[in-house]
Design a protein around this motif. Sequence first.
Motif, PDB file in Angstrom:
ATOM      1  N   GLU A  73       0.848  -1.197   0.000  1.00  0.00           N
ATOM      2  CA  GLU A  73       0.000   0.000   0.000  1.00  0.00           C
ATOM      3  C   GLU A  73       0.882   1.245   0.000  1.00  0.00           C
ATOM      4  O   GLU A  73       1.901   1.306   0.693  1.00  0.00           O
ATOM      5  CB  GLU A  73      -0.922   0.017   1.227  1.00  0.00           C
ATOM      6  CG  GLU A  73      -1.882   1.196   1.235  1.00  0.00           C
ATOM      7  CD  GLU A  73      -2.810   1.194   2.435  1.00  0.00           C
ATOM      8  OE1 GLU A  73      -3.668   2.096   2.522  1.00  0.00           O
ATOM      9  OE2 GLU A  73      -2.661   0.299   3.295  1.00  0.00           O
ATOM     10  N   THR A  74       0.489   2.207  -0.802  1.00  0.00           N
ATOM     11  CA  THR A  74       1.190   3.503  -0.869  1.00  0.00           C
ATOM     12  C   THR A  74       0.209   4.594  -0.483  1.00  0.00           C
ATOM     13  O   THR A  74      -0.899   4.672  -1.022  1.00  0.00           O
ATOM     14  CB  THR A  74       1.731   3.752  -2.285  1.00  0.00           C
ATOM     15  OG1 THR A  74       2.616   2.695  -2.652  1.00  0.00           O
ATOM     16  CG2 THR A  74       2.488   5.075  -2.330  1.00  0.00           C
ATOM     17  N   ALA A  86       4.230   0.770   2.207  1.00  0.00           N
ATOM     18  CA  ALA A  86       4.434  -0.426   3.028  1.00  0.00           C
ATOM     19  C   ALA A  86       4.204  -1.661   2.163  1.00  0.00           C
ATOM     20  O   ALA A  86       3.217  -1.737   1.421  1.00  0.00           O
ATOM     21  CB  ALA A  86       3.479  -0.439   4.223  1.00  0.00           C
ATOM     22  N   GLY A  87       5.114  -2.603   2.233  1.00  0.00           N
ATOM     23  CA  GLY A  87       5.006  -3.848   1.481  1.00  0.00           C
ATOM     24  C   GLY A  87       5.562  -5.004   2.289  1.00  0.00           C
ATOM     25  O   GLY A  87       6.275  -4.812   3.283  1.00  0.00           O
ATOM     26  N   GLN A 171      -2.678   4.171   9.370  1.00  0.00           N
ATOM     27  CA  GLN A 171      -2.367   4.783   8.077  1.00  0.00           C
ATOM     28  C   GLN A 171      -2.437   3.763   6.941  1.00  0.00           C
ATOM     29  O   GLN A 171      -2.964   4.052   5.865  1.00  0.00           O
ATOM     30  CB  GLN A 171      -0.961   5.406   8.104  1.00  0.00           C
ATOM     31  CG  GLN A 171      -0.822   6.627   8.994  1.00  0.00           C
ATOM     32  CD  GLN A 171      -0.701   6.272  10.461  1.00  0.00           C
ATOM     33  OE1 GLN A 171      -0.249   5.181  10.797  1.00  0.00           O
ATOM     34  NE2 GLN A 171      -1.105   7.188  11.335  1.00  0.00           N
ATOM     35  N   PHE A 172      -1.888   2.564   7.160  1.00  0.00           N
ATOM     36  CA  PHE A 172      -1.853   1.535   6.119  1.00  0.00           C
ATOM     37  C   PHE A 172      -2.911   0.458   6.421  1.00  0.00           C
ATOM     38  O   PHE A 172      -2.601  -0.691   6.738  1.00  0.00           O
ATOM     39  CB  PHE A 172      -0.455   0.907   6.057  1.00  0.00           C
ATOM     40  CG  PHE A 172       0.642   1.875   5.722  1.00  0.00           C
ATOM     41  CD1 PHE A 172       0.937   2.184   4.400  1.00  0.00           C
ATOM     42  CD2 PHE A 172       1.375   2.492   6.720  1.00  0.00           C
ATOM     43  CE1 PHE A 172       1.947   3.080   4.085  1.00  0.00           C
ATOM     44  CE2 PHE A 172       2.397   3.388   6.427  1.00  0.00           C
ATOM     45  CZ  PHE A 172       2.676   3.686   5.100  1.00  0.00           C
ATOM     46  N   GLY A 173      -4.146   0.873   6.334  1.00  0.00           N
ATOM     47  CA  GLY A 173      -5.238  -0.043   6.677  1.00  0.00           C
ATOM     48  C   GLY A 173      -5.351  -1.227   5.735  1.00  0.00           C
ATOM     49  O   GLY A 173      -5.529  -2.371   6.175  1.00  0.00           O
ATOM     50  N   ASP A 174      -5.254  -0.992   4.430  1.00  0.00           N
ATOM     51  CA  ASP A 174      -5.385  -2.080   3.464  1.00  0.00           C
ATOM     52  C   ASP A 174      -4.235  -3.083   3.588  1.00  0.00           C
ATOM     53  O   ASP A 174      -4.428  -4.297   3.471  1.00  0.00           O
ATOM     54  CB  ASP A 174      -5.429  -1.521   2.039  1.00  0.00           C
ATOM     55  CG  ASP A 174      -6.673  -0.695   1.784  1.00  0.00           C
ATOM     56  OD1 ASP A 174      -7.660  -0.884   2.523  1.00  0.00           O
ATOM     57  OD2 ASP A 174      -6.663   0.144   0.854  1.00  0.00           O
TER      58      ASP A 174
END
Length: 207
Positions: A73-74, A86-87, A171-174
């Motif tokens: 997710e970006t 995040a990956g 922030q990076f929910g998905d």
Amino acid sequence: MAKESTTIEVGEPSTMTKSTSHVVVDEKKKMGFVVATAGGGYKRGLAIFDFLLRLAAIVTTITASSVMYTAEETLPFFTQFLQFQAGYDDFATFQFFVIAIAMVASYLVLSLPFSIVTIIRPLAAAPRLILLVSDTVVVTLTTSAAAAATAIVYLAHNGNPNTNWLPICQQFGDFCQAVSSAVVAASIAVVFFIVLIVISAIALKRH
């Protein structure tokens, strides 16, 4: 004075004894065949359930590895020099998870021929013993990968105030949803392996 003739018949009792012994042997053979057939029947049922469970575990592990591998997710906002992304490859634990679960899925595919052999020959002990030992080793790998990934997912959701690690899932929910789903799928695979081990242990039990 006339002599009385006496006739002694020999052989009839022995014939009856032989015929009786043959009947007893035949009855024992029939009983043994019936017991073997009954034992083979329920063991074949266990083997079929084992095969279906392996198919389900293959789908589960492939899903877990694929979802983790594609988790990325970006954030929509960024600066001139910094982009928030995040990956899975940002975490060594998630990389281990992808590799380990992919290996588990490959093992499950390779174990299918042995499972088919146990269906064809339900009384054969060798293929069932191979599956029991192999499943026990692989479930350890699956559990370690799932447990390690679970720890990172927990930190991503909750952080650690003692070490000033902030949660990133706000922030990076998905991304967090994807990795959490992968961990859940791996945990389900662990349950499948435990059931497979129990099935093999029951099938190897002598009666």
